[in-house]
Design a protein around this motif. Sequence first.
Motif, PDB file in Angstrom:
ATOM      1  N   UNK A  41       5.223 -17.049 -35.911  1.00  0.00           N
ATOM      2  CA  UNK A  41       5.615 -15.715 -35.469  1.00  0.00           C
ATOM      3  C   UNK A  41       5.029 -15.381 -34.102  1.00  0.00           C
ATOM      4  N   UNK A  42       5.778 -14.601 -33.329  1.00  0.00           N
ATOM      5  CA  UNK A  42       5.303 -14.122 -32.031  1.00  0.00           C
ATOM      6  C   UNK A  42       4.237 -13.050 -32.233  1.00  0.00           C
ATOM      7  N   UNK A  43       3.448 -12.804 -31.182  1.00  0.00           N
ATOM      8  CA  UNK A  43       2.335 -11.852 -31.289  1.00  0.00           C
ATOM      9  C   UNK A  43       2.809 -10.441 -31.608  1.00  0.00           C
ATOM     10  N   UNK A  44       4.076 -10.140 -31.371  1.00  0.00           N
ATOM     11  CA  UNK A  44       4.594  -8.799 -31.665  1.00  0.00           C
ATOM     12  C   UNK A  44       4.509  -8.461 -33.150  1.00  0.00           C
ATOM     13  N   UNK A  45       4.350  -9.484 -34.001  1.00  0.00           N
ATOM     14  CA  UNK A  45       4.283  -9.252 -35.444  1.00  0.00           C
ATOM     15  C   UNK A  45       2.854  -9.080 -35.954  1.00  0.00           C
ATOM     16  N   UNK A  46       1.866  -9.203 -35.065  1.00  0.00           N
ATOM     17  CA  UNK A  46       0.468  -9.060 -35.473  1.00  0.00           C
ATOM     18  C   UNK A  46       0.242  -7.666 -36.063  1.00  0.00           C
ATOM     19  N   UNK A  47      -0.245  -7.622 -37.295  1.00  0.00           N
ATOM     20  CA  UNK A  47      -0.498  -6.353 -37.957  1.00  0.00           C
ATOM     21  C   UNK A  47       0.717  -5.730 -38.600  1.00  0.00           C
ATOM     22  N   UNK A  48       1.874  -6.381 -38.475  1.00  0.00           N
ATOM     23  CA  UNK A  48       3.113  -5.835 -39.043  1.00  0.00           C
ATOM     24  C   UNK A  48       3.562  -6.640 -40.257  1.00  0.00           C
ATOM     25  N   UNK A  49       3.623  -7.969 -40.090  1.00  0.00           N
ATOM     26  CA  UNK A  49       4.098  -8.841 -41.163  1.00  0.00           C
ATOM     27  C   UNK A  49       2.941  -9.233 -42.073  1.00  0.00           C
ATOM     28  N   UNK A  50       3.133  -9.091 -43.365  1.00  0.00           N
ATOM     29  CA  UNK A  50       2.161  -9.572 -44.344  1.00  0.00           C
ATOM     30  C   UNK A  50       2.918 -10.088 -45.560  1.00  0.00           C
ATOM     31  N   UNK A  51       2.297 -10.980 -46.291  1.00  0.00           N
ATOM     32  CA  UNK A  51       2.935 -11.544 -47.476  1.00  0.00           C
ATOM     33  C   UNK A  51       1.852 -12.089 -48.395  1.00  0.00           C
ATOM     34  N   UNK A  52       2.215 -12.307 -49.639  1.00  0.00           N
ATOM     35  CA  UNK A  52       1.285 -12.824 -50.631  1.00  0.00           C
ATOM     36  C   UNK A  52       1.512 -14.320 -50.833  1.00  0.00           C
ATOM     37  N   UNK A  53       0.460 -15.002 -51.248  1.00  0.00           N
ATOM     38  CA  UNK A  53       0.588 -16.413 -51.581  1.00  0.00           C
ATOM     39  C   UNK A  53       1.566 -16.567 -52.745  1.00  0.00           C
ATOM     40  N   UNK A  54       2.479 -17.515 -52.628  1.00  0.00           N
ATOM     41  CA  UNK A  54       3.518 -17.787 -53.629  1.00  0.00           C
ATOM     42  C   UNK A  54       4.598 -16.706 -53.694  1.00  0.00           C
ATOM     43  N   UNK A  55       4.661 -15.846 -52.683  1.00  0.00           N
ATOM     44  CA  UNK A  55       5.749 -14.872 -52.602  1.00  0.00           C
ATOM     45  C   UNK A  55       7.059 -15.603 -52.310  1.00  0.00           C
ATOM     46  N   UNK A  56       8.135 -15.200 -52.966  1.00  0.00           N
ATOM     47  CA  UNK A  56       9.416 -15.876 -52.787  1.00  0.00           C
ATOM     48  C   UNK A  56       9.959 -15.657 -51.373  1.00  0.00           C
ATOM     49  N   UNK A  57      10.624 -16.692 -50.857  1.00  0.00           N
ATOM     50  CA  UNK A  57      11.191 -16.622 -49.510  1.00  0.00           C
ATOM     51  C   UNK A  57      12.438 -17.497 -49.438  1.00  0.00           C
ATOM     52  N   UNK A  58      13.343 -17.127 -48.532  1.00  0.00           N
ATOM     53  CA  UNK A  58      14.571 -17.885 -48.315  1.00  0.00           C
ATOM     54  C   UNK A  58      14.742 -18.100 -46.815  1.00  0.00           C
ATOM     55  N   UNK A  59      15.069 -19.331 -46.436  1.00  0.00           N
ATOM     56  CA  UNK A  59      15.334 -19.668 -45.038  1.00  0.00           C
ATOM     57  C   UNK A  59      16.819 -19.992 -44.913  1.00  0.00           C
ATOM     58  N   UNK A  60      17.499 -19.278 -44.010  1.00  0.00           N
ATOM     59  CA  UNK A  60      18.930 -19.485 -43.813  1.00  0.00           C
ATOM     60  C   UNK A  60      19.226 -19.784 -42.350  1.00  0.00           C
ATOM     61  N   UNK A  61      20.327 -20.467 -42.123  1.00  0.00           N
ATOM     62  CA  UNK A  61      20.791 -20.768 -40.772  1.00  0.00           C
ATOM     63  C   UNK A  61      22.291 -20.540 -40.746  1.00  0.00           C
TER      64      UNK A  61
END
Length: 252
Positions: A43-63
């Motif tokens: 992530x870019x520095x603009x997300x510092x202090x904004x993005x947070x998540x838990x260990x083993x939190x579900x995620x999906x990557x799409x293209x």
Amino acid sequence: MGYKKLISPEFKISTEHYEITRGCEVECFSSREARSDWCRVELATQYDGIISYEDNEEAVVELGYDEDYDILLSGYCRKNENDSWKEIMIRDDMIKLEQTMIKATFIDCTPQDAIRYILTQAGISDYVLAESEYGKKDTFIINKQNGIKAIMEVNSSWGIDNDFFFRNKIFYWGCYPQQDTVYVLTESENILSLHKYGSLWEIETLGVPWIHHSQMIEVEHSKFTGTVKVEKTIVRSDPSGRTRMYIYFKGG
């Protein structure tokens, strides 16, 4: 055969609370040999202090293109101890098998019996197993191994060389998701380059989210022409947002 026009692809990373489409560099890796797919999102520095998540939190990557996305990876965030906001590591459901220890004795069992037990212990209920007859063993013992090694032990004990992997959170052993279309990659159209490194050919293309390892593709190029099985794929984006996909296959 299937043809699709390729334009500039975009990543979409979805966690339980956020959707990220810009301000990140992404690398996704998928391989028949490695079995476990993973994706790293920086992530870019603009997300510092904004993005947070838990260990083993579900995620999906799409293209995808023009809001038409295909899933590259469905899995779980793995938290980094240092600067966890800066990098998100996402792994597929193989992590459940990796984290599950198996110790069991099976009597009069088929390999499918053992694998169903392993999957159940790991909390995996959505699976497709080969229906072939491999015979039964009077006794089969797994002596405290994680789920991945336990399945490898099943293959070895029965003399089976079956692939196993997850695709969209479904576990496959000795079989593959149905492929309705064989996609065509053609020189000067959607192949940017084609090179051979050792036993593997490498296709560089813009990013083809509907092509996965273990699928068949048609290659039309002056260096190689034929229908081949995909061994692995790597998809990368850079800070400028440019995305490239590398497709590897054997042959020739």
